[in-house]
Every structure is written in structure tokens, then in C-alpha cells.
Design an enzyme around this catalytic site. Structure first.
Site, PDB file in Angstrom:
ATOM      1  N   SER A  68       0.801  -1.226   0.000  1.00 25.46           N
ATOM      2  CA  SER A  68       0.000   0.000   0.000  1.00 25.46           C
ATOM      3  C   SER A  68       0.831   1.271   0.000  1.00 25.46           C
ATOM      4  O   SER A  68       0.332   2.336  -0.380  1.00 25.46           O
ATOM      5  CB  SER A  68      -0.937   0.009   1.216  1.00 25.46           C
ATOM      6  OG  SER A  68      -0.204  -0.125   2.418  1.00 25.46           O
ATOM      7  N   ASP A  76      -3.149   8.445   7.501  1.00 30.51           N
ATOM      8  CA  ASP A  76      -4.044   7.580   8.267  1.00 30.51           C
ATOM      9  C   ASP A  76      -3.216   6.780   9.268  1.00 30.51           C
ATOM     10  O   ASP A  76      -2.069   7.121   9.549  1.00 30.51           O
ATOM     11  CB  ASP A  76      -4.903   6.702   7.353  1.00 30.51           C
ATOM     12  CG  ASP A  76      -4.103   5.678   6.562  1.00 30.51           C
ATOM     13  OD1 ASP A  76      -2.901   5.473   6.855  1.00 30.51           O
ATOM     14  OD2 ASP A  76      -4.656   5.062   5.631  1.00 30.51           O
ATOM     15  N   HIS A 122      -0.110   5.087   6.985  1.00 32.03           N
ATOM     16  CA  HIS A 122       0.433   5.516   5.696  1.00 32.03           C
ATOM     17  C   HIS A 122       0.808   6.993   5.710  1.00 32.03           C
ATOM     18  O   HIS A 122       0.090   7.819   6.283  1.00 32.03           O
ATOM     19  CB  HIS A 122      -0.580   5.259   4.582  1.00 32.03           C
ATOM     20  CG  HIS A 122      -1.004   3.831   4.481  1.00 32.03           C
ATOM     21  ND1 HIS A 122      -2.144   3.354   5.099  1.00 32.03           N
ATOM     22  CD2 HIS A 122      -0.426   2.770   3.864  1.00 32.03           C
ATOM     23  CE1 HIS A 122      -2.258   2.054   4.847  1.00 32.03           C
ATOM     24  NE2 HIS A 122      -1.228   1.685   4.113  1.00 32.03           N
TER      25      HIS A 122
END
Length: 388
Positions: free
Chosen positions: A58, A351, A354
């Protein structure tokens, strides 16, 4: 002579057409006839244009998980993701751009889109991004929900076959050898360490780390066998220091400081990965790599936030609970209520796990042209400029 606006537009269009003719067609997923005025013979195939192929999780996924059958947990295709740049949720786990977006810009390439968005109908002239949020180097990490590293390599192998039949063997070999291959993966293997129960029960932490690193280096070797020679590899940051880990430590009765166990695994991973890359460079002729010390950069960022322009480096911009470390950003992961900061640029984390676009840009700048104590033995800029 003073040029009119219309003349400048025509001139720019003409220059664009000339540049387009020189673009190296790296992978063609549909039947393609290469213009004869661009590539007449294998010996005349351009050697200096480098594309970017991306493998990972991610941190560098541009939205591949938008196109697979997975749960919302592994997707970021809803607001407020994307708000700082795209103005819509692109699928990136960020308020804007992720690291490969900046690397592509510095390399004078367009954004490298999600490979799965491209499908088999798009000409991959500048490379491809195979990364998948939640992916690990082990196939046992979130199986069935993500595109693991092995499958990412399978996608690359399928894509790599076609240029050989379209432009000839030597031309295709030059494409592959001149491209840069960027890897950032492993974090999910450790965050799901206890969930990989069968492996966990039968392995020591050292054995487990060896399996993760072994799969990463095996992927590098597979691309090397295809002709790839230039690799960018990111090590792991202190995983126990992300907002989610700090919140978990606090919930367990700790002080909310970095979680020691998962950070220790990241350290073991980084030491072994560095040694393996050094070994590959000695073992494989022409193997070049850039190793980015993510861990050291994050430690410096935590210790000196103002140096990087941040006001908050422990808590997230988007989420809920202590440190906004509860994974609730966007209200699609089981918890509808969440908080959102007013200025993501003040935060290093968007978040619970990340970085913000602002942080990603600084990381990308260091990866691209950072000093040797941060990225070496090559930086990514020198790899792009290196013609093989």
C-alpha cells in the site's frame, strides 16, 4: 520573431509528436505494430529511455486493489483519500501522491498507472505498477484478498513476453535491461506475523525474516534472469512507530511509544536485506541497486520533525482514537465516525499506517537523489541515467 499563442501550441504539439516517436514501447499487451520510422532494426533501438516497474504494497500502490475482488479493508477508493492532489479517491492510501508518482515525475515519465487498470488493452510505454495494498512477500499474507509478490511477478512475466515478438529479441532485451525496478514490500508480512499461524508456530523470528527476505531477493533474481539490471529497494521503517502501533501499545497498558516487537522484526529484516543485496551485486554481473534506508529516515523524522516541516509525526491526520490510530479514515472500515485534520501537510501520517503526500514527496526526493548514507550504493537518479 515573436511567436503567437497559436504558433507556440503548434510547435509544442510537433515536439510532442517527435518525443512520442522516441518513446520506448516496453510492454504491449495487445497486438501492436511498431512504427518503422521509430525502430528500424534491433541495433538502432533507443538505449537511454528508462521505464519504471513497481512491486510492493500500500505504500506504493496507485490503486490496483480497485480492480480485484477484495474487502474494503484493502481499498482506499473513497474520500478523503486523494483530496490533496487528485481531488477524488484514486485508490492510493494517501491524501495525494505516493512515492512512485514523484519518482516518475523526476524521471520525466507520466504517472505509472495501476497495472490492473490497464488490463490487456493498453500500451505500457513507460512501465507498470503491480503493487497491491496489503500484499506481502509471502503468499500466506492476506491470501485471497491481495495481489502477493509472487503474483505480481507473474503479471510482469506475462507482460514482458510480448515485446520480443513485436520488436525483436535484442530490442526487447534493451528495454528490460534499461528499466528500473522499484520494490517496497515486507511490512504486511510482519504486521500479520501472528496471523500466519502455520509459519509462525514452526519458525523462529530469524527463520521467518529469512523467508520474507528470501522471497524478495528471489523476485530480484527472477527479473535479473529476464535481463533486468537496475533495482531500487526500500527497507522497512520502524513499524512499531506508526499511529496504529502506538495506539495498540497504549491500549495494552503501555505509554504509546513505539512497539518494540514488530520494530525488532523490521530491524532484522533490514539487516538481512542489506546483506543479501550486497551478495547479489557480487554474484550477478551487472547487477546495480539503490537501497533506501527508510528506517533511518523515519527515526530522524521522529526526532527532528521541524527539519522535515512537520508539526505532528506521531499521530495521523485521519482516523479516530488515540493518535488517530484506529483504522477508521473514510468511515468504510467498520467505524463510521472519524476525525480529519485541517492541513495534512502538517502531518507525516495521513491515516493509521500511511504517510501523507508531503511526507511521500520528501521520501521520494531522498530516494531519487539522496546522499550515500541514506540511499546507496546508487541513488535512483543515477540508475535512471545509467545506460546498459
Amino acid at each position: 520573431m515573436k511567436m503567437t499563442k497559436e504558433y507556440r501550441i503548434k510547435l509544442n504539439l510537433a515536439n510532442s509528436r517527435i518525443q512520442l516517436c522516441l518513446v520506448v514501447v516496453l510492454v504491449v499487451l495487445a497486438s501492436l505494430t511498431v512504427p518503422s520510422d521509430c525502430f528500424r532494426h534491433d541495433d538502432h533501438y533507443p538505449k537511454t529511455i528508462a521505464a519504471l516497474f513497481v512491486f510492493g504494497d500500500s505504500l506504493i500502490d496507485p490503486g490496483n486493489n480497485n480492480y480485484i475482488n477484495t474487502s474494503t479493508r484493502f481499498q482506499a477508493n473513497f474520500p478523503p483519500y486523494g483530496e490533496s492532489f487528485f481531488k477524488y479517491p484514486s485508490g492510493r492510501f494517501c491524501d495525494g501522491r505516493v512515492i512512485p508518482d514523484f519518482i516518475a515525475e523526476y524521471a520525466k515519465l507520466p504517472f505509472i498507472p495501476p497495472y490492473l487498470q490497464i488490463g490487456y488493452q493498453y500500451q505500457l510505454a513507460y512501465g507498470a505498477n503491480f503493487a497491491s495494498a496489503g500484499a506481502g512477500a509471502l503468499v500466506e499474507t492476506y491470501p485471497g484478498s491481495v495481489v502477493d509478490l509472487k503474483t505480481q511477478l507473474w503479471h510482469f512475466n506475462e507482460a514482458e513476453k510480448l515485446p520480443r515478438s513485436n520488436i525483436g529479441r535484442r530490442g526487447a532485451e534493451r528495454i528490460v535491461s534499461n528499466s528500473v525496478y522499484l520494490f517496497s514490500i515486507g511490512a504486511n508480512d510482519y504486521s500479520s506475523y501472528s496471523r500466519n499461524s502455520n509459519i509462525f508456530k514452526s519458525s523462529t523470528p530469524e527463520d521467518y525474516v529469512a523467508m520474507v527476505v528470501g522471497n524478495i531477493t528471489a523476485a530480484l533474481e527472477e527479473i535479473y534472469k529476464k535481463g533486468g539490471r537496475k533495482f531500487g529497494v526500500l527497507n522497512l521503517p520502524p513499524l512499531g512507530c506508526v499511529p496504529a502501533s502506538r495506539a495498540a501499545d497504549l491500549a495494552a497498558g503501555g505509554t504509546g511509544e513505539c512497539n518494540g516487537q514488530i520494530t525488532a522484526l523490521a530491524k532484522l529484516h533490514n539487516v538481512l536485506l542489506s546483506k543479501k543485496l550486497e551478495h547479489l551485486q557480487k554474484q550477478l554481473k551487472g547487477f546495480r541497486y539503490s537501497y533506501f534506508d527508510f528506517f533511518a529516515v523515519f527515526v530522524d523524522l521522529f526526532d527532528n520533525p521541524s527539519k522535515y516541516g512537520f508539526k505532528e509525526v506521531k499521530g495521523a491526520c485521519c482516523g479516530s482514537g488515540p493518535f488517530r490510530g484506529t483504522n477508521s479514515c473514510g468511515g468504510r472500515w467498520g467505524i463510521k465516525d472519524y476525525e480529519l485534520c485541517g492541513n495534512p501537510q502538517d502531518y507525516s501520517f495521513f491515516d493509521s499506517g500511511h504517510p501523507t503526500q508531503a511526507a511521500n514527496q520528501q521520501f521520494a526526493e531522498l530516494i531519487w537523489a539522496g546522499p550515500s548514507n541514506v540511499t546507496g550504493p546508487y541513488n535512483l537518479k543515477s540508475l535512471f541515467q545509467l545506460s546498459l
